[in-house]
Scaffold this motif. Structure first.
Motif, PDB file in Angstrom:
ATOM      1  N   ILE A  93       0.691  -1.251   0.105  1.00  0.00           N
ATOM      2  CA  ILE A  93       0.000   0.023  -0.088  1.00  0.00           C
ATOM      3  C   ILE A  93       0.843   1.291  -0.104  1.00  0.00           C
ATOM      4  CG2 ILE A  93      -1.508   1.525   1.345  1.00  0.00           C
ATOM      5  CD1 ILE A  93      -2.680  -1.398   2.418  1.00  0.00           C
ATOM      6  N   TYR A  94       2.058   1.132   0.909  1.00  0.00           N
ATOM      7  CA  TYR A  94       2.606   2.229   0.866  1.00  0.00           C
ATOM      8  C   TYR A  94       3.625   2.539  -0.558  1.00  0.00           C
ATOM      9  CZ  TYR A  94       6.467   5.428   2.711  1.00  0.00           C
ATOM     10  OH  TYR A  94       7.220   6.424   2.827  1.00  0.00           O
ATOM     11  N   SER A  95       3.979   1.723  -1.094  1.00  0.00           N
ATOM     12  CA  SER A  95       4.744   1.639  -2.333  1.00  0.00           C
ATOM     13  C   SER A  95       4.040   2.197  -3.386  1.00  0.00           C
ATOM     14  CB  SER A  95       5.195   0.320  -2.681  1.00  0.00           C
ATOM     15  OG  SER A  95       6.154  -0.236  -1.664  1.00  0.00           O
ATOM     16  N   VAL A  96       2.565   1.856  -3.660  1.00  0.00           N
ATOM     17  CA  VAL A  96       1.583   2.413  -4.467  1.00  0.00           C
ATOM     18  C   VAL A  96       1.239   3.710  -4.289  1.00  0.00           C
ATOM     19  CG1 VAL A  96      -0.770   1.918  -5.477  1.00  0.00           C
ATOM     20  CG2 VAL A  96       0.718  -0.156  -4.955  1.00  0.00           C
ATOM     21  N   HIS A 100       5.534   4.031  -6.380  1.00  0.00           N
ATOM     22  CA  HIS A 100       6.779   3.074  -6.598  1.00  0.00           C
ATOM     23  C   HIS A 100       6.064   1.442  -6.960  1.00  0.00           C
ATOM     24  CE1 HIS A 100       9.410   5.916  -5.153  1.00  0.00           C
ATOM     25  NE2 HIS A 100       8.796   6.048  -3.878  1.00  0.00           N
ATOM     26  N   VAL A 101       5.124   1.738  -7.829  1.00  0.00           N
ATOM     27  CA  VAL A 101       4.483   0.464  -8.180  1.00  0.00           C
ATOM     28  C   VAL A 101       5.380  -0.353  -9.072  1.00  0.00           C
ATOM     29  CG1 VAL A 101       2.510  -0.261  -9.741  1.00  0.00           C
ATOM     30  CG2 VAL A 101       2.215   1.764  -8.703  1.00  0.00           C
ATOM     31  N   LEU A 259       0.696   3.935 -17.241  1.00  0.00           N
ATOM     32  CA  LEU A 259      -0.541   4.699 -16.798  1.00  0.00           C
ATOM     33  C   LEU A 259      -0.132   5.712 -15.684  1.00  0.00           C
ATOM     34  CD1 LEU A 259      -3.756   4.807 -16.723  1.00  0.00           C
ATOM     35  CD2 LEU A 259      -3.765   3.007 -14.924  1.00  0.00           C
ATOM     36  N   PHE A 260       0.936   5.047 -14.696  1.00  0.00           N
ATOM     37  CA  PHE A 260       1.483   6.128 -13.729  1.00  0.00           C
ATOM     38  C   PHE A 260       2.623   6.891 -14.347  1.00  0.00           C
ATOM     39  CE2 PHE A 260      -0.734   2.568 -11.263  1.00  0.00           C
ATOM     40  CZ  PHE A 260      -1.834   2.970 -11.082  1.00  0.00           C
ATOM     41  N   HIS A 261       3.013   6.698 -15.270  1.00  0.00           N
ATOM     42  CA  HIS A 261       4.116   7.166 -15.812  1.00  0.00           C
ATOM     43  C   HIS A 261       5.321   7.271 -14.905  1.00  0.00           C
ATOM     44  CE1 HIS A 261       1.670   8.164 -19.107  1.00  0.00           C
ATOM     45  NE2 HIS A 261       0.822   8.838 -18.126  1.00  0.00           N
ATOM     46  N   GLU A 262       5.771   6.100 -14.306  1.00  0.00           N
ATOM     47  CA  GLU A 262       6.773   6.086 -13.498  1.00  0.00           C
ATOM     48  C   GLU A 262       8.092   6.089 -14.359  1.00  0.00           C
ATOM     49  OE1 GLU A 262       6.672   3.271 -10.343  1.00  0.00           O
ATOM     50  OE2 GLU A 262       4.671   3.855  -9.649  1.00  0.00           O
ATOM     51  N   PRO A 263       9.485   6.440 -13.855  1.00  0.00           N
ATOM     52  CA  PRO A 263      10.562   6.669 -14.482  1.00  0.00           C
ATOM     53  C   PRO A 263      10.852   5.125 -14.706  1.00  0.00           C
ATOM     54  CG  PRO A 263      10.948   8.033 -12.504  1.00  0.00           C
ATOM     55  CD  PRO A 263       9.722   7.237 -12.283  1.00  0.00           C
ATOM     56  N   TYR A 264      11.177   4.706 -15.885  1.00  0.00           N
ATOM     57  CA  TYR A 264      11.734   3.564 -16.372  1.00  0.00           C
ATOM     58  C   TYR A 264      12.505   3.583 -17.533  1.00  0.00           C
ATOM     59  CZ  TYR A 264      11.280  -1.600 -17.151  1.00  0.00           C
ATOM     60  OH  TYR A 264      11.556  -2.995 -17.119  1.00  0.00           O
ATOM     61  N   THR A 265      14.143   3.337 -17.127  1.00  0.00           N
ATOM     62  CA  THR A 265      15.160   3.774 -18.009  1.00  0.00           C
ATOM     63  C   THR A 265      15.613   2.235 -18.770  1.00  0.00           C
ATOM     64  OG1 THR A 265      16.906   3.101 -16.214  1.00  0.00           O
ATOM     65  CG2 THR A 265      16.078   5.315 -16.425  1.00  0.00           C
TER      66      THR A 265
END
Length: 302
Positions: A93-96, A100-101, A259-265
């Motif tokens: 829950i904290y990560s999401v 930080h998914v 969807l959440f556009h988290e950084p992904y290199t």
């Protein structure tokens, strides 16, 4: 074959529901992670009690609770299971909630390999050559992520280890899925009530109507996938269930990126590639072992 197909459908449905749970927790962005955890415990317990009454298993449930609590050793295992699953829930829950998914998906990618490690160290199960290589590949992937980010993926490790320990402890108990979940939430219920009385930033159910309904629904989204999974496990092989299992973290990773556009290199992609390679090798090794075992048994019957 009919039962196997039903098991596959139930298994896929369970893991798809687990895969979309991050979307549900995102809707509760206004609520603190610790509060969501304890609402999840309270409403999971309430939902399971209603479920037990509806299926007319109340008497059997009470008898099982009495027998479990009469054994200090068994009670200790249940308490440990409740603690481990609570740690897993909170970390997830904290990560999401903190964007930080990707870390959450990594934790569940690592989970089967942690299971192997626990089985090898504590259950003295033999790890073959392919399994050893698979674990090394996964370790290389995690090490790459550490070097790229400059920090250990603590949340991912906590999720993987806590869920593996939860499963490890549950192996020591012979109870139905609904009985287990109800007792585990019952054990954590006093902690949740103390939190709401003395530490919660908001009175119990003191949010807007929509948020309160979503918090109540947390019990349903917790219980249903667990029960679907338990029914699937009765109908299909462990190997097949292992394949289906990767639906969950794959969905989470796709949500994180698109969807959440988290950084992904590109570096992260290569690191995850080592983890995926480890999963492929591990699955291949499991299939080979299963085939050899079947051949041995069929020859023995002849």
């Amino acid at each position: 074959m009919k039962e196997e197909k039903k098991g596959i459908v139930l298994g896929v449905f369970a893991y798809v529901l687990w895969g979309i749970i991050p979307l549900y927790w995102k809707l509760l962005g206004e609520v603190q992670s610790l509060s969501i955890l304890f609402y999840r415990i309270v409403w999971s317990f309430v939902f399971m009690l209603l479920y037990i009454i509806c299926i007319k298993k109340w008497r059997a449930f009470c008898q099982k609770v009495k027998s479990l609590f009469s054994s200090p050793k068994t009670l200790g295992f249940i308490v440990l299971a409740a603690i481990f699953i609570s740690i897993n829930w909170f970390t997830f829950i904290y990560s999401v909630g903190h964007g930080h998914v990707t870390a959450a998906s990594l934790g569940y990618y690592m989970n089967p390999l942690v299971n192997v490690l626990l089985g090898t160290v504590f259950l003295k199960e033999k790890l073959g050559r392919i399994g050893t290589v698979a674990c090394c590949c996964a370790a290389v992937g995690v090490l790459m992520l550490v070097l790229l980010s400059g920090e250990v993926p603590i949340a991912s490790l906590v999720m993987a280890i806590s869920f593996s320990l939860y499963g490890f402890v549950k192996k020591q108990l012979v109870v139905s899925s609904y009985t287990s979940l109800t007792i585990e939430t019952l054990i954590m219920l006093p902690v949740a009530l103390l939190y709401f009385v003395f530490f919660s930033p908001q009175p119990f159910m003191g949010y807007t109507t929509n948020l309160n309904l979503l918090l109540m629904g947390a019990g349903i989204v917790t219980a249903i996938p667990l029960m679907l999974f338990a029914e699937a496990a009765k109908r299909i092989s462990y190997i097949l269930l292992g394949f289906i299992q990767y639906v969950n973290p794959t969905m989470m990773l796709l949500f994180a990126i698109f969807l959440f556009h988290e950084p992904y290199t590109l570096g992260q992609f290569f690191a995850f590639s080592f983890i995926w390679l480890g999963i492929v090798l591990f699955t291949y090794g499991t299939i080979q072992s299963h085939r050899k075992e079947k051949q041995f048994l069929s020859q023995g019957e002849k």
